[in-house]
Motif scaffolding. Structure first.
Motif, PDB file in Angstrom:
ATOM      1  N   ARG A 171       0.834  -1.215   0.000  1.00 42.16           N
ATOM      2  CA  ARG A 171       0.000   0.000   0.000  1.00 42.16           C
ATOM      3  C   ARG A 171       0.865   1.260   0.000  1.00 42.16           C
ATOM      4  O   ARG A 171       0.586   2.226  -0.719  1.00 42.16           O
ATOM      5  N   SER A 172       1.915   1.250   0.815  1.00 38.65           N
ATOM      6  CA  SER A 172       2.788   2.418   0.897  1.00 38.65           C
ATOM      7  C   SER A 172       3.454   2.682  -0.451  1.00 38.65           C
ATOM      8  O   SER A 172       3.529   3.834  -0.906  1.00 38.65           O
ATOM      9  N   TRP A 173       3.962   1.620  -1.091  1.00 34.93           N
ATOM     10  CA  TRP A 173       4.555   1.755  -2.422  1.00 34.93           C
ATOM     11  C   TRP A 173       3.530   2.302  -3.411  1.00 34.93           C
ATOM     12  O   TRP A 173       3.844   3.189  -4.229  1.00 34.93           O
ATOM     13  N   ALA A 174       2.289   1.804  -3.330  1.00 28.67           N
ATOM     14  CA  ALA A 174       1.244   2.261  -4.247  1.00 28.67           C
ATOM     15  C   ALA A 174       0.947   3.746  -4.043  1.00 28.67           C
ATOM     16  O   ALA A 174       0.704   4.474  -5.020  1.00 28.67           O
ATOM     17  N   TYR A 175       0.984   4.208  -2.806  1.00 27.13           N
ATOM     18  CA  TYR A 175       0.704   5.628  -2.560  1.00 27.13           C
ATOM     19  C   TYR A 175       1.796   6.535  -3.123  1.00 27.13           C
ATOM     20  O   TYR A 175       1.529   7.691  -3.473  1.00 27.13           O
TER      21      TYR A 175
END
Length: 224
Positions: A171-175
């Motif tokens: 999720r962090s990478w996607a953000y």
């Protein structure tokens, strides 16, 4: 993950023999359902009237978060208290944990879980870290600080367990991609369930965990 799963099973065994338990921030009451099956007398406490109505519908005792409720709990002598991803939402965590301490019986157990601002995703992705979740998360406590806070309130036998969560790093990478305009916000959760991405990020998490012993979420149990 095997170590974490075994740790949680041992915690369930302790809860099963507890008697009166409080789930502070109980949400829909699913955890209370499970606790009742283990033989506990269940109490849910929440800021949401809608959540409390659902918990009451499931047959559990409920209380709102108010001075009147804390006054009632002061003589309850709770054996087990759970705060599952709640402490990061509190404006005054010390005051709330102090009230919990006063409501607990001697030898009672508190179980806290929360995002880890010292974990791999926070270190790597910083302002894009999924656990930041502004403005809903108010206070993010690293493990050492939460342990120190609990000790200052009188808790003892404090134990910390890291919870490796691959989807939090995904999720962090996607953000970071959302911030660059390369991805729409509504696709983040779908990527968190992508099997190939999870495999790739599992390797990063394993490497960080071996080097630091830290994960993106952590749990603390302590006794009064």
């Amino acid at each position: 993950m095997d170590d974490f799963a075994n740790w949680m099973k041992s915690l369930d065994k302790q809860m099963a023999a507890a008697g009166d338990i409080l789930d502070f921030g109980c949400g829909s009451g699913k955890y209370l359902d499970r606790a009742r099956k283990l033989g506990c007398r269940t109490l849910g406490m929440d800021f949401s009237d809608q959540a409390l109505a659902e918990v009451a519908r499931r047959g559990h005792e409920t209380m709102d978060v108010s001075d009147a409720s804390w006054d009632k709990l002061a003589h309850r002598r709770l054996k087990f208290v759970r705060l599952n991803h709640v402490v990061e939402h509190l404006y005054r965590p010390r005051a709330t944990l102090g009230k919990v301490f006063d409501a607990m019986d001697e030898g009672g157990i508190i179980h806290i879980s929360t995002p880890n601002p010292a974990g791999p995703s926070a270190a790597r992705y910083r302002s894009a870290w999924w656990g930041l979740e502004c403005p809903r998360h108010i206070v993010l406590l690293p493990p050492a600080q939460l342990v120190k806070l609990l000790e200052s309130l009188g808790f003892r036998s404090i134990e910390v367990m890291q919870e490796p969560v691959i989807k939090d790093m995904v999720r962090s990478w996607a953000y970071t991609r959302v911030d660059r305009g390369a991805l729409s916000n509504d696709r983040v959760e779908g990527l968190a369930g992508d099997g190939l991405l999870n495999c790739a990020f599992a390797l990063r998490i394993r490497r960080f965990f071996r080097e630091s012993g830290l994960a993106d979420r952590y749990h603390v149990i302590a006794r009064k």
